[in-house]
Design a protein around this motif. Structure first.
Motif, PDB file in Angstrom:
ATOM      1  N   HIS A   1       4.311 -10.735  14.907  1.00  0.00           N
ATOM      2  CA  HIS A   1       4.951  -9.451  14.598  1.00  0.00           C
ATOM      3  C   HIS A   1       5.125  -9.309  13.095  1.00  0.00           C
ATOM      4  O   HIS A   1       5.346 -10.282  12.377  1.00  0.00           O
ATOM      5  CB  HIS A   1       6.311  -9.351  15.288  1.00  0.00           C
ATOM      6  N   ALA A   2       5.039  -8.080  12.628  1.00  0.00           N
ATOM      7  CA  ALA A   2       5.360  -7.750  11.236  1.00  0.00           C
ATOM      8  C   ALA A   2       6.651  -6.937  11.242  1.00  0.00           C
ATOM      9  O   ALA A   2       6.749  -5.917  11.925  1.00  0.00           O
ATOM     10  CB  ALA A   2       4.226  -6.949  10.603  1.00  0.00           C
ATOM     11  N   ARG A   3       7.627  -7.408  10.480  1.00  0.00           N
ATOM     12  CA  ARG A   3       8.933  -6.731  10.374  1.00  0.00           C
ATOM     13  C   ARG A   3       8.974  -6.047   9.011  1.00  0.00           C
ATOM     14  O   ARG A   3       9.128  -6.705   7.978  1.00  0.00           O
ATOM     15  CB  ARG A   3      10.066  -7.748  10.512  1.00  0.00           C
ATOM     16  N   LEU A   4       8.842  -4.727   8.997  1.00  0.00           N
ATOM     17  CA  LEU A   4       8.683  -3.983   7.753  1.00  0.00           C
ATOM     18  C   LEU A   4      10.044  -3.568   7.197  1.00  0.00           C
ATOM     19  O   LEU A   4      10.698  -2.675   7.725  1.00  0.00           O
ATOM     20  CB  LEU A   4       7.814  -2.744   7.967  1.00  0.00           C
ATOM     21  N   SER A   5      10.436  -4.229   6.115  1.00  0.00           N
ATOM     22  CA  SER A   5      11.687  -3.922   5.446  1.00  0.00           C
ATOM     23  C   SER A   5      11.406  -3.753   3.959  1.00  0.00           C
ATOM     24  O   SER A   5      10.463  -4.329   3.430  1.00  0.00           O
ATOM     25  CB  SER A   5      12.698  -5.048   5.668  1.00  0.00           C
ATOM     26  N   GLN A   6      12.221  -2.939   3.268  1.00  0.00           N
ATOM     27  CA  GLN A   6      12.048  -2.679   1.842  1.00  0.00           C
ATOM     28  C   GLN A   6      10.590  -2.304   1.559  1.00  0.00           C
ATOM     29  O   GLN A   6       9.894  -2.949   0.783  1.00  0.00           O
ATOM     30  CB  GLN A   6      12.478  -3.890   1.015  1.00  0.00           C
ATOM     31  N   VAL A   7      10.162  -1.220   2.182  1.00  0.00           N
ATOM     32  CA  VAL A   7       8.757  -0.810   2.148  1.00  0.00           C
ATOM     33  C   VAL A   7       8.518   0.113   0.960  1.00  0.00           C
ATOM     34  O   VAL A   7       9.269   1.070   0.734  1.00  0.00           O
ATOM     35  CB  VAL A   7       8.367  -0.104   3.454  1.00  0.00           C
ATOM     36  N   LYS A   8       7.470  -0.156   0.212  1.00  0.00           N
ATOM     37  CA  LYS A   8       7.128   0.673  -0.941  1.00  0.00           C
ATOM     38  C   LYS A   8       5.613   0.846  -1.030  1.00  0.00           C
ATOM     39  O   LYS A   8       4.837   0.013  -0.542  1.00  0.00           O
ATOM     40  CB  LYS A   8       7.666   0.049  -2.236  1.00  0.00           C
ATOM     41  N   ALA A   9       5.200   1.957  -1.644  1.00  0.00           N
ATOM     42  CA  ALA A   9       3.785   2.215  -1.930  1.00  0.00           C
ATOM     43  C   ALA A   9       3.541   1.934  -3.397  1.00  0.00           C
ATOM     44  O   ALA A   9       4.325   2.355  -4.257  1.00  0.00           O
ATOM     45  CB  ALA A   9       3.421   3.654  -1.582  1.00  0.00           C
ATOM     46  N   ILE A  10       2.446   1.225  -3.697  1.00  0.00           N
ATOM     47  CA  ILE A  10       2.135   0.835  -5.075  1.00  0.00           C
ATOM     48  C   ILE A  10       0.720   1.303  -5.404  1.00  0.00           C
ATOM     49  O   ILE A  10      -0.257   0.865  -4.796  1.00  0.00           O
ATOM     50  CB  ILE A  10       2.244  -0.689  -5.266  1.00  0.00           C
ATOM     51  N   ARG A  11       0.612   2.204  -6.370  1.00  0.00           N
ATOM     52  CA  ARG A  11      -0.690   2.680  -6.809  1.00  0.00           C
ATOM     53  C   ARG A  11      -1.380   1.631  -7.670  1.00  0.00           C
ATOM     54  O   ARG A  11      -0.723   0.746  -8.221  1.00  0.00           O
ATOM     55  CB  ARG A  11      -0.524   3.975  -7.604  1.00  0.00           C
ATOM     56  N   PRO A  12      -2.725   1.721  -7.810  1.00  0.00           N
ATOM     57  CA  PRO A  12      -3.437   0.763  -8.682  1.00  0.00           C
ATOM     58  C   PRO A  12      -2.900   0.747 -10.109  1.00  0.00           C
ATOM     59  O   PRO A  12      -2.973  -0.280 -10.792  1.00  0.00           O
ATOM     60  CB  PRO A  12      -4.881   1.267  -8.626  1.00  0.00           C
ATOM     61  N   SER A  13      -2.332   1.862 -10.563  1.00  0.00           N
ATOM     62  CA  SER A  13      -1.761   1.919 -11.916  1.00  0.00           C
ATOM     63  C   SER A  13      -0.449   1.151 -12.033  1.00  0.00           C
ATOM     64  O   SER A  13       0.052   0.935 -13.137  1.00  0.00           O
ATOM     65  CB  SER A  13      -1.511   3.376 -12.299  1.00  0.00           C
ATOM     66  N   GLY A  14       0.112   0.745 -10.880  1.00  0.00           N
ATOM     67  CA  GLY A  14       1.401   0.064 -10.896  1.00  0.00           C
ATOM     68  C   GLY A  14       2.571   0.974 -10.577  1.00  0.00           C
ATOM     69  O   GLY A  14       3.702   0.508 -10.388  1.00  0.00           O
ATOM     70  N   GLU A  15       2.317   2.288 -10.520  1.00  0.00           N
ATOM     71  CA  GLU A  15       3.385   3.236 -10.163  1.00  0.00           C
ATOM     72  C   GLU A  15       3.833   2.976  -8.733  1.00  0.00           C
ATOM     73  O   GLU A  15       3.002   2.759  -7.835  1.00  0.00           O
ATOM     74  CB  GLU A  15       2.868   4.666 -10.319  1.00  0.00           C
ATOM     75  N   THR A  16       5.140   3.023  -8.528  1.00  0.00           N
ATOM     76  CA  THR A  16       5.715   2.614  -7.243  1.00  0.00           C
ATOM     77  C   THR A  16       6.622   3.703  -6.677  1.00  0.00           C
ATOM     78  O   THR A  16       7.342   4.374  -7.412  1.00  0.00           O
ATOM     79  CB  THR A  16       6.522   1.313  -7.404  1.00  0.00           C
TER      80      THR A  16
END
Length: 256
Positions: free
Chosen positions: A189-204
């Motif tokens: 199982h994967a427990r998804l917590s503190q989820v963020k998207a990170i672009r290749p530029s590093g922008e989050t």
């Protein structure tokens, strides 16, 4: 005969227990541990329930199979894993141990985890019926995950997931409403917590600063995105990062 009990877990009245290392108190009860397992070559585990209220509570404890279908959590009645006792009265300030038992003996090692949900339901007190208290009394449901059948104590599931990130992938789906759909091809199982998207530029961009949810082994789950979140991810090779047991794990975008 087994009966499907389909429900969107986020839509029913319950408290999902989020913390990892201490009893969780919600309303009148504390329940721990909140991530129980039945390990390979063991036949049972235990949870503890403490009544923090000033009145006694009657509780029903059930264990159900848990799977995911069309991006929703579903549960199915089963009889292989049971709670003992299934019904218990807990007096104010007291605590009660509940054994979660695999009825067929020790759990064999499988290639894929078995997933269950433990439901603890507060049973109405018939003595309050017709009284003023009865109209104010809110019956609560508590829910926590139970996994079994892969590995022994000490197996580091987050480490395994981190080293098998190609088997954790995501894509953006939907037309007017956009969804983050995560596919878990691993046996854990994967427990998804503190989820963020990170672009290749590093922008989050933070998608969820708490628990987003679980993706069960070999299954898919999806969550609705806001317009801002969908725009941030759309058209880029952004990675999705989440934390599980203090380990940062990345999810790559699946190729179109």
């Amino acid at each position: 005969m087994e009966m499907n009990v389909k429900s969107k877990l986020s839509a029913i009245l319950m408290l999902t227990l989020l913390l990892n290392a201490m009893p969780v108190n919600a309303a009148s009860l504390g329940i721990w541990p909140i991530n129980p397992r039945i390990d390979v070559n063991e036949s049972a585990t235990a949870i503890w329930i403490k009544n923090n209220d000033r009145r006694p509570v009657m509780l029903q404890i059930r264990v159900m199979d848990w799977h995911q279908n069309n991006g929703q959590d579903e549960t199915l009645e089963q009889q292989s894993v049971i709670a003992s006792p299934p019904m218990v009265r807990v007096n104010p300030g007291e605590q009660q141990m509940i054994r979660i038992v695999h009825r067929h003996g020790n759990i064999p090692e499988n290639t894929t985890e078995r997933s269950h949900r433990i439901f603890v339901d507060e049973v109405p007190d018939s003595r309050l019926e017709g009284s003023e208290d009865a109209s104010l009394k809110l019956q609560m449901r508590y829910s926590l995950p139970l996994f079994s059948g892969v590995g022994n104590k000490g197996r580091n599931i987050p480490k395994f997931l981190k080293s098998n990130t190609p088997q954790l992938t995501y894509r953006i789906t939907g037309d007017e409403e956009k969804y983050l759909e995560v596919d878990n091809k691993t046996g854990f199982h994967a427990r998804l917590s503190q989820v963020k998207a990170i672009r290749p530029s590093g922008e989050t961009l933070m998608l969820s600063d708490g628990l987003l949810g679980y993706v069960l082994p070999g299954q898919q789950m999806r969550w609705e995105l806001s317009d801002q979140q969908a725009r941030f991810i759309h058209g880029t090779d952004a990675q999705i990062q989440f934390t599980q047991e203090q380990t940062e794990i990345y999810i790559a975008k699946v190729a179109p």
